[in-house]
Design an enzyme around this catalytic site. Structure first.
Site, PDB file in Angstrom:
ATOM      1  NE  ARG A 112      24.305  -3.975  45.784  1.00  0.00           N
ATOM      2  CZ  ARG A 112      25.459  -4.226  46.381  1.00  0.00           C
ATOM      3  NH1 ARG A 112      26.557  -4.357  45.676  1.00  0.00           N
ATOM      4  NH2 ARG A 112      25.525  -4.383  47.693  1.00  0.00           N
ATOM      5  CD  GLU A 120      15.479  -4.299  34.583  1.00  0.00           C
ATOM      6  OE1 GLU A 120      15.568  -4.814  35.712  1.00  0.00           O
ATOM      7  OE2 GLU A 120      16.416  -4.291  33.753  1.00  0.00           O
ATOM      8  NE  ARG A 193      15.499 -13.084  30.610  1.00  0.00           N
ATOM      9  CZ  ARG A 193      14.873 -12.556  31.636  1.00  0.00           C
ATOM     10  NH1 ARG A 193      14.729 -11.258  31.726  1.00  0.00           N
ATOM     11  NH2 ARG A 193      14.351 -13.323  32.573  1.00  0.00           N
ATOM     12  NE  ARG A 220      26.222   4.009  42.469  1.00  0.00           N
ATOM     13  CZ  ARG A 220      26.970   2.913  42.499  1.00  0.00           C
ATOM     14  NH1 ARG A 220      28.190   2.927  41.986  1.00  0.00           N
ATOM     15  NH2 ARG A 220      26.526   1.796  43.049  1.00  0.00           N
TER      16      ARG A 220
HETATM   17  C1  LIG Z   1      32.187   3.895  43.784  1.00  0.00           C
HETATM   18  C2  LIG Z   1      31.418   2.701  44.283  1.00  0.00           C
HETATM   19  C3  LIG Z   1      31.966   1.431  44.208  1.00  0.00           C
HETATM   20  C4  LIG Z   1      31.246   0.313  44.677  1.00  0.00           C
HETATM   21  N1  LIG Z   1      31.809  -0.942  44.568  1.00  0.00           N
HETATM   22  C5  LIG Z   1      31.108  -2.025  44.966  1.00  0.00           C
HETATM   23  C6  LIG Z   1      31.651  -3.358  44.830  1.00  0.00           C
HETATM   24  O1  LIG Z   1      32.762  -3.549  44.364  1.00  0.00           O
HETATM   25  N2  LIG Z   1      30.878  -4.410  45.215  1.00  0.00           N
HETATM   26  C7  LIG Z   1      29.634  -4.247  45.764  1.00  0.00           C
HETATM   27  O2  LIG Z   1      28.979  -5.238  46.105  1.00  0.00           O
HETATM   28  N3  LIG Z   1      29.099  -3.013  45.921  1.00  0.00           N
HETATM   29  C8  LIG Z   1      29.791  -1.904  45.519  1.00  0.00           C
HETATM   30  N4  LIG Z   1      29.235  -0.663  45.645  1.00  0.00           N
HETATM   31  C9  LIG Z   1      27.878  -0.533  46.221  1.00  0.00           C
HETATM   32  C10 LIG Z   1      27.932   0.000  47.661  1.00  0.00           C
HETATM   33  O3  LIG Z   1      28.650  -0.861  48.518  1.00  0.00           O
HETATM   34  C11 LIG Z   1      26.503   0.209  48.212  1.00  0.00           C
HETATM   35  O4  LIG Z   1      25.865  -1.040  48.279  1.00  0.00           O
HETATM   36  C12 LIG Z   1      25.680   1.123  47.333  1.00  0.00           C
HETATM   37  O5  LIG Z   1      26.410   2.280  47.024  1.00  0.00           O
HETATM   38  C13 LIG Z   1      24.373   1.512  48.028  1.00  0.00           C
HETATM   39  O6  LIG Z   1      24.696   2.271  49.159  1.00  0.00           O
HETATM   40  P1  LIG Z   1      23.714   2.351  50.406  1.00  0.00           P
HETATM   41  O7  LIG Z   1      23.507   1.008  50.995  1.00  0.00           O
HETATM   42  O8  LIG Z   1      24.239   3.421  51.308  1.00  0.00           O
HETATM   43  O9  LIG Z   1      22.396   2.923  49.695  1.00  0.00           O
HETATM   44  P2  LIG Z   1      20.872   2.484  49.800  1.00  0.00           P
HETATM   45  O10 LIG Z   1      20.655   1.067  49.461  1.00  0.00           O
HETATM   46  O11 LIG Z   1      20.149   3.520  48.994  1.00  0.00           O
HETATM   47  O12 LIG Z   1      20.489   2.655  51.294  1.00  0.00           O
HETATM   48  C14 LIG Z   1      20.459   3.958  51.870  1.00  0.00           C
HETATM   49  C15 LIG Z   1      20.682   3.787  53.343  1.00  0.00           C
HETATM   50  O13 LIG Z   1      19.563   3.069  53.893  1.00  0.00           O
HETATM   51  C16 LIG Z   1      20.025   2.187  54.904  1.00  0.00           C
HETATM   52  N5  LIG Z   1      19.655   0.818  54.515  1.00  0.00           N
HETATM   53  C17 LIG Z   1      19.073   0.430  53.338  1.00  0.00           C
HETATM   54  N6  LIG Z   1      18.840  -0.890  53.353  1.00  0.00           N
HETATM   55  C18 LIG Z   1      19.268  -1.343  54.551  1.00  0.00           C
HETATM   56  C19 LIG Z   1      19.326  -2.612  55.165  1.00  0.00           C
HETATM   57  N7  LIG Z   1      18.849  -3.705  54.568  1.00  0.00           N
HETATM   58  N8  LIG Z   1      19.858  -2.704  56.374  1.00  0.00           N
HETATM   59  C20 LIG Z   1      20.343  -1.630  57.016  1.00  0.00           C
HETATM   60  N9  LIG Z   1      20.339  -0.397  56.495  1.00  0.00           N
HETATM   61  C21 LIG Z   1      19.818  -0.246  55.280  1.00  0.00           C
HETATM   62  C22 LIG Z   1      21.520   2.389  55.034  1.00  0.00           C
HETATM   63  O14 LIG Z   1      21.755   3.351  56.006  1.00  0.00           O
HETATM   64  C23 LIG Z   1      21.916   2.970  53.681  1.00  0.00           C
HETATM   65  O15 LIG Z   1      23.077   3.781  53.709  1.00  0.00           O
HETATM   66  C24 LIG Z   1      29.941   0.469  45.210  1.00  0.00           C
HETATM   67  C25 LIG Z   1      29.388   1.758  45.274  1.00  0.00           C
HETATM   68  C26 LIG Z   1      30.093   2.855  44.830  1.00  0.00           C
HETATM   69  C27 LIG Z   1      29.454   4.226  44.911  1.00  0.00           C
END
Ligand SMILES: Cc1cc2nc3c(=O)[nH]c(=O)nc-3n(C[C@H](O)[C@H](O)[C@H](O)COP(=O)(O)OP(=O)(O)OC[C@H]3O[C@@H](n4cnc5c(N)ncnc54)[C@H](O)[C@@H]3O)c2cc1C
Length: 299
Positions: A112, A120, A193, A220
């Site tokens: 995510r 991979e 798989r 994380r």
């Molecule tokens: C404890 C925990 C529980 C969670 N539970 C769930 C759940 O139940 N279901 C679920 O689906 N997810 C879940 N997640 C995932 C969470 O919602 C985020 O998707 C994930 O942590 C990645 O975060 P991020 O988008 O900030 O990080 P990254 O993908 O690394 O992105 C970093 C930053 O880049 C920017 N960015 C990246 N891509 C884009 C884009 N396309 N558009 C705009 N800005 C972008 C944003 O500012 C983002 O904060 C969970 C995460 C955690 C840590």
């Protein structure tokens, strides 16, 4: 985590090969290059390559030629300033490339984080080994009744033994089916798989810049993240601490150990300092926010 003899030999050869270079290098991370750091029962994290060090962050921020005549304390102060004020791009000048072996359900959470480059292991081309994650008995816990995403009390010894036996039996059965589909039915690898569960191990190469890596770690390594991914994040954190010690110190102070207060929370803190502690009811906070604030303040 066990390595096959040929894998151990390959790693020993990699670790014994030393080159001289004009590129900046980090002595802390050099010492840990290629070494697989065990995670969970069969997983690992190992550094394949990296670019940059603490000085690279400073150079980028100053757009300078090199180290010049500055003192280490100047670099430390600048890095702390950048971290404190969320100046992100200087941290993007450093990169880390890892080889990771991890259960598929951990990989699904990990992927995510979208700002990394990933390759991979392909179960369309290769046959997967019989390697699945089996938690330690002490990591088996009941569903938490407050937090729907979390674990509560540990299982007692008898229940834990029963659960482990069930998980192991299922995994072994699924693997036997996988082999049968491949060998007896000649089914393609990409379809066979399907019978394997998400506890199966996969592997990938994962390359990310330091800014986005710190974001990943802040999500994380947090106590709300699932234990299994936290094991990997903590291991990577220990590598980052050796790689860029000044950045790590600033990250620990301004991100990992820091708390963000909302406007309403600030008002509560100010009222407490003025000797007029508010109540939950007149604070403007939800019960959850109130509890989080009191926990953060050690109340
Ligand atoms: C404890 C925990 C529980 C969670 N539970 C769930 C759940 O139940 N279901 C679920 O689906 N997810 C879940 N997640 C995932 C969470 O919602 C985020 O998707 C994930 O942590 C990645 O975060 P991020 O988008 O900030 O990080 P990254 O993908 O690394 O992105 C970093 C930053 O880049 C920017 N960015 C990246 N891509 C884009 C884009 N396309 N558009 C705009 N800005 C972008 C944003 O500012 C983002 O904060 C969970 C995460 C955690 C840590």
């Amino acid at each position: 985590m066990e390595l096959r003899p040929e894998e151990a030999e390959e790693l020993a050869a990699l670790r014994s090969h030393v080159t001289t270079t004009r590129r900046p290098s980090s002595p802390g991370l050099e010492a840990r290059m290629f070494e697989p750091l065990p995670c969970l029962d069969h997983g690992f994290v190992r550094v394949v390559d990296y670019m940059g060090d603490d000085a690279a962050v400073v150079q980028a921020a100053r757009v300078s030629y090199g180290t010049g005549t500055r003192k280490v304390s100047d670099d430390r102060n600048l890095i702390r300033y950048l971290m404190r004020h969320r100046h992100t791009t200087p941290f993007e000048m450093c990169e880390l490339k890892l080889h990771v072996k991890l259960p598929i359900f951990v990989a699904r959470q990990w992927i995510r984080s979208r700002t990394a480059s990933v390759n991979e292991y392909s179960a369309r081309y290769s046959i997967l080994d019989r390697e699945f994650y089996l938690p330690r008995a002490e990591d088996l816990a009941l569903q938490d009744n407050q937090n729907r995403q979390g674990r509560g009390d540990s299982l007692d010894a008898e229940q834990a033994a029963e659960v482990l036996s069930l998980l192991k039996h299922d995994a072994m059965h699924n693997h036997a089916q996988y082999e049968r589909l491949l060998e007896h039915h000649g089914l393609s690898r990409e379809l066979a798989r399907m019978t394997l569960p998400v506890s199966w191990y996969t592997q990938w190469y994962w390359k990310i810049d330091l800014h986005n890596l710190l974001h990943f770690l802040s999500l994380r390594m947090d106590r709300h993240a699932q234990y299994e991914i936290r094991v990997y994040a903590d291991t990577i954190g220990s590598l980052v601490a050796d790689w860029v010690p000044l950045v790590w110190e600033a990250f620990a102070d301004y991100r990992l150990g820091a708390v963000t207060l909302s406007r309403q929370m600030m008002k509560v803190v100010q009222a407490m300092l003025a000797g007029e502690p508010p109540t939950l009811e007149n604070s403007g906070l939800s019960r959850r926010e109130w509890t989080e604030l009191m926990e953060a303040l050690g109340r």
